[in-house]
Design a protein around this motif. Structure first.
Motif, mmCIF file in Angstrom:
data_model
loop_
_atom_site.group_PDB
_atom_site.id
_atom_site.type_symbol
_atom_site.label_atom_id
_atom_site.label_comp_id
_atom_site.label_asym_id
_atom_site.label_seq_id
_atom_site.Cartn_x
_atom_site.Cartn_y
_atom_site.Cartn_z
ATOM 1 N N GLN A 82 0.841 -1.104 0.048
ATOM 2 C CA GLN A 82 0.032 -0.031 0.016
ATOM 3 C C GLN A 82 0.946 1.430 0.017
ATOM 4 O O GLN A 82 0.587 2.290 -0.699
ATOM 5 C CB GLN A 82 -1.015 0.025 1.200
ATOM 6 N N LEU A 83 2.064 1.193 0.710
ATOM 7 C CA LEU A 83 2.931 2.401 0.898
ATOM 8 C C LEU A 83 3.580 2.688 -0.466
ATOM 9 O O LEU A 83 3.853 3.643 -0.832
ATOM 10 C CB LEU A 83 3.840 2.277 1.895
ATOM 11 N N ALA A 84 3.960 1.559 -1.351
ATOM 12 C CA ALA A 84 4.567 1.708 -2.458
ATOM 13 C C ALA A 84 3.943 2.171 -3.350
ATOM 14 O O ALA A 84 4.403 3.121 -4.432
ATOM 15 C CB ALA A 84 5.173 0.185 -2.922
ATOM 16 N N SER A 85 2.323 2.049 -3.435
ATOM 17 C CA SER A 85 1.645 2.685 -4.322
ATOM 18 C C SER A 85 1.584 4.120 -4.339
ATOM 19 O O SER A 85 1.026 4.918 -5.090
ATOM 20 C CB SER A 85 0.228 2.149 -4.211
ATOM 21 N N LYS A 86 1.861 4.871 -3.134
ATOM 22 C CA LYS A 86 1.715 6.119 -2.505
ATOM 23 C C LYS A 86 3.136 6.927 -3.062
ATOM 24 O O LYS A 86 3.216 8.085 -2.834
ATOM 25 C CB LYS A 86 1.615 6.370 -1.233
ATOM 26 N N VAL A 87 3.933 6.346 -3.331
ATOM 27 C CA VAL A 87 5.341 6.797 -3.657
ATOM 28 C C VAL A 87 5.295 7.534 -5.063
ATOM 29 O O VAL A 87 4.801 6.899 -5.917
ATOM 30 C CB VAL A 87 6.624 5.449 -3.718
ATOM 31 N N GLN A 88 5.743 8.635 -5.003
ATOM 32 C CA GLN A 88 5.864 9.570 -6.241
ATOM 33 C C GLN A 88 7.036 9.725 -6.981
ATOM 34 O O GLN A 88 8.192 10.010 -6.338
ATOM 35 C CB GLN A 88 5.377 10.936 -5.943
ATOM 36 N N THR A 89 7.136 9.043 -8.337
ATOM 37 C CA THR A 89 8.257 9.397 -8.987
ATOM 38 C C THR A 89 8.962 10.731 -9.107
ATOM 39 O O THR A 89 8.126 11.582 -9.661
ATOM 40 C CB THR A 89 8.192 8.391 -10.391
ATOM 41 N N VAL A 90 9.935 11.127 -8.921
ATOM 42 C CA VAL A 90 10.408 12.441 -9.339
ATOM 43 C C VAL A 90 11.261 12.598 -10.552
ATOM 44 O O VAL A 90 11.087 13.317 -11.600
ATOM 45 C CB VAL A 90 11.539 13.037 -7.994
ATOM 46 N N ALA A 91 12.189 11.891 -10.749
ATOM 47 C CA ALA A 91 13.058 11.624 -12.017
ATOM 48 C C ALA A 91 13.556 12.779 -12.390
ATOM 49 O O ALA A 91 13.506 13.415 -13.534
ATOM 50 C CB ALA A 91 11.980 11.002 -13.166
ATOM 51 N N GLY A 96 26.355 17.852 -13.631
ATOM 52 C CA GLY A 96 27.321 18.905 -13.759
ATOM 53 C C GLY A 96 28.531 18.484 -14.146
ATOM 54 O O GLY A 96 28.797 17.207 -14.610
ATOM 55 N N GLU A 97 29.640 19.211 -14.209
ATOM 56 C CA GLU A 97 31.136 18.740 -14.238
ATOM 57 C C GLU A 97 31.706 18.141 -13.152
ATOM 58 O O GLU A 97 32.435 17.356 -13.040
ATOM 59 C CB GLU A 97 31.905 20.113 -14.623
ATOM 60 N N ALA A 98 31.246 18.518 -11.841
ATOM 61 C CA ALA A 98 31.897 18.017 -10.806
ATOM 62 C C ALA A 98 30.943 16.907 -10.005
ATOM 63 O O ALA A 98 31.440 15.672 -9.815
ATOM 64 C CB ALA A 98 31.830 19.070 -9.620
ATOM 65 N N VAL A 99 29.761 16.996 -10.075
ATOM 66 C CA VAL A 99 28.662 15.740 -9.504
ATOM 67 C C VAL A 99 27.414 15.644 -10.312
ATOM 68 O O VAL A 99 27.215 16.479 -11.092
ATOM 69 C CB VAL A 99 28.258 16.300 -8.188
ATOM 70 N N ARG A 100 26.977 14.691 -10.012
ATOM 71 C CA ARG A 100 25.680 14.401 -11.041
ATOM 72 C C ARG A 100 24.792 13.873 -9.795
ATOM 73 O O ARG A 100 25.210 12.888 -8.724
ATOM 74 C CB ARG A 100 25.807 13.229 -11.754
ATOM 75 N N ILE A 101 23.453 14.379 -9.684
ATOM 76 C CA ILE A 101 22.440 13.992 -8.837
ATOM 77 C C ILE A 101 21.141 13.643 -9.374
ATOM 78 O O ILE A 101 20.520 14.067 -10.285
ATOM 79 C CB ILE A 101 22.075 15.186 -7.712
ATOM 80 N N ASP A 102 20.812 12.381 -8.988
ATOM 81 C CA ASP A 102 19.297 11.955 -9.424
ATOM 82 C C ASP A 102 18.464 11.774 -8.458
ATOM 83 O O ASP A 102 18.728 10.910 -7.499
ATOM 84 C CB ASP A 102 19.627 10.591 -9.940
ATOM 85 N N VAL A 103 17.275 12.512 -8.370
ATOM 86 C CA VAL A 103 16.191 12.502 -7.306
ATOM 87 C C VAL A 103 15.386 11.414 -7.843
ATOM 88 O O VAL A 103 14.877 11.664 -8.854
ATOM 89 C CB VAL A 103 15.688 13.864 -7.083
ATOM 90 N N THR A 104 15.195 10.578 -7.057
ATOM 91 C CA THR A 104 14.623 9.140 -7.491
ATOM 92 C C THR A 104 13.030 9.269 -7.331
ATOM 93 O O THR A 104 12.272 9.255 -8.409
ATOM 94 C CB THR A 104 15.093 8.059 -6.994
ATOM 95 N N ASP A 105 12.707 9.489 -6.063
ATOM 96 C CA ASP A 105 11.283 9.481 -5.726
ATOM 97 C C ASP A 105 10.937 10.116 -4.363
ATOM 98 O O ASP A 105 11.913 10.473 -3.743
ATOM 99 C CB ASP A 105 10.714 8.182 -5.731
ATOM 100 N N ALA A 106 9.706 10.331 -4.032
ATOM 101 C CA ALA A 106 9.376 10.979 -2.550
ATOM 102 C C ALA A 106 8.143 10.380 -2.171
ATOM 103 O O ALA A 106 7.325 9.917 -2.973
ATOM 104 C CB ALA A 106 9.035 12.277 -3.202
ATOM 105 N N VAL A 107 7.839 10.716 -0.927
ATOM 106 C CA VAL A 107 6.413 10.561 -0.329
ATOM 107 C C VAL A 107 6.085 11.878 0.424
ATOM 108 O O VAL A 107 6.976 12.415 0.988
ATOM 109 C CB VAL A 107 6.494 9.382 0.735
ATOM 110 N N TYR A 108 4.861 12.114 0.174
ATOM 111 C CA TYR A 108 4.392 13.510 0.645
ATOM 112 C C TYR A 108 2.974 13.104 1.670
ATOM 113 O O TYR A 108 1.939 12.716 1.056
ATOM 114 C CB TYR A 108 4.059 14.230 -0.584
#
Length: 417
Positions: A82-91, A96-108
């Motif tokens: 049930q919780l998994a169905s509430k997870v929101q995909t952010v994608a 950048g040149e120094a780092v890469r950040i990938d925001v995967t998902d969230a719950v609100y």
């Protein structure tokens, strides 16, 4: 206590302490929200990059379900689907040149006023160490209050990609548009953790530990190295800070760091995706026992939090342990999970974090001569979502030992709908 009253009581707050408090993601919840601005010197060093909104990210096994422990197969397993169905995909990502950040998902969890975010962080230039600073997480430009986090701010990023996550409180004003702002600094010197033992049994031991800490700090800085506290905070010494500078600016001006990148990730979240999972207690509210009474004003459980407000009405005035200790009683909210903790028949640790407070005016004498106090308790990052809660009073002996008495003969069962 206001800043002026703090100054009157303790003198001027050292700049190093001001920076530590101001820069903390879970710092003071009250006060004016101050947006950090990068000075002209830093602007010249900014790297121009593109924010790639809505672009698909590489498949990963890291997300909020893992960060919150909801995929561990433990006590939350029966609610996991049930919780998994509430997870929101952010994608949402930043490359950048120094780092890469990938925001995967969230719950609100809007009913509980709590959110959780997960992302991965990758070093784009192996062999170079970067110091990561999260300047803030906002909802509709209002600063949020972080409750717990992992690999979010004030740490060194090596060659290995890291998994990151944060769980915090949504601003009281709510908000759907999230912004994560980061400053990435390149380390120009060797970093050394400050050597100090803080396990002090006496006041004299604590004083010696403080002197040892300052001595170690001064030696590291004198050698031109980066002095790192146990929590990841960079200690520049009192002469290393200047009024009006941000934490990142002070580190750059120390000559031990240079700015690599500064950026903000923005994305919207739905605020109603978990509303149907809220549970509210609507049963009996008054419970009378020998010498005291408990009155339930609020009891509710949401996917990420639990909130309780209970009045404690006693025949005798409750004891007070003094400054730093507070009232000599509290109310426990536990579950009967058949695996008792600390020798008790009930387990009170069914969330990641819990904290209680007794309000500002305590206690108040009623017309009938009894005394009323109010206890507020919040729990975050729940591991289970019980159908019922065991509530009982705990009182403590007056003195140095503060021995607890668990009033288990007066246990109240609160059933939720």
């Amino acid at each position: 206590m206001t800043e002026e009253r703090l100054k009157d009581a303790f003198g001027r707050t050292p700049l190093s302490v001001q920076y530590r408090v101001k820069n903390a993601l879970n710092g003071p919840k009250e006060g004016t929200i101050m947006k950090k601005k990068i000075s002209v010197v830093l602007i010249a060093a900014l790297v121009t990059v593109a924010l790639l909104g809505g672009v698909a990210i590489a498949k990963t096994d890291w997300g909020v379900m893992e960060f919150l422990g909801w995929q561990s197969g433990g006590r939350a397993a029966d609610t996991g689907s049930q919780l998994a169905s509430k997870v929101q995909t952010v994608a949402q990502n930043y490359d950048g040149e120094a780092v890469r950040i990938d925001v995967t998902d969230a719950v609100y969890d809007s009913a509980g006023g709590v959110y959780a975010l997960a992302w991965t962080l990758e070093n784009k230039t192996p062999g170079t160490e970067y110091y990561i600073i999260c300047d803030g997480i906002t909802f509709d430009e209002e600063k949020s209050f972080a409750r717990s986090m992992g690999n979010v701010s004030e740490f060194f990023l090596g060659d290995e990609a890291v998994k990151c996550g944060v769980c915090g409180e949504v601003p009281e004003t709510g908000g759907k548009n999230v912004e994560l702002t980061f400053t990435i600094l390149k380390a120009l010197a060797e970093h050394v953790e400050i050597d100090c033992e803080w396990d002090a049994a006496t006041e004299e031991d604590a004083r010696k530990a403080e002197f040892a800490y300052q001595d170690s700090l001064m030696k590291i800085n004198a050698e031109g190295k980066i002095a790192v506290a146990g929590d990841g905070f960079i200690e520049l010494g009192e002469d290393g800070w200047a009024e009006g500078e941000s934490y990142a600016e002070a580190l750059v001006h120390s000559g031990k760091f240079e700015l690599a990148e500064h950026f903000t990730l923005s994305f919207p979240l739905r605020d109603d995706s978990m509303d149907d999972m809220k549970k509210v207690y609507t049963g009996k509210t008054d419970f009378k026992f020998d010498g005291y009474e408990l009155h339930v004003r609020k009891a509710e459980i949401t996917p990420l939090s639990a909130h309780f407000t209970v009045d404690y009405i006693s025949d005798e005035k409750p004891g007070d342990g003094g400054k730093g200790v507070g009232p000599l009683w509290e109310i426990c909210f536990a579950i009967d999970d058949k695996s008792p903790a600390d020798g008790l028949p009930y387990d009170s640790y069914w969330g990641g974090q819990g904290s209680g407070d007794w309000g500002d005016e305590i206690p108040v004498q009623l017309d009938d001569g009894r005394w009323l106090s109010t206890y507020n308790y919040e729990m975050f990052e729940l591991h289970v979502w019980p159908e019922e809660i065991k509530m009982f009073l705990i009182t403590y002996s007056d003195g140095e030992t503060l021995e607890p008495t668990y009033h288990l003969d007066d246990v109240v069962t609160l059933k939720f709908e």
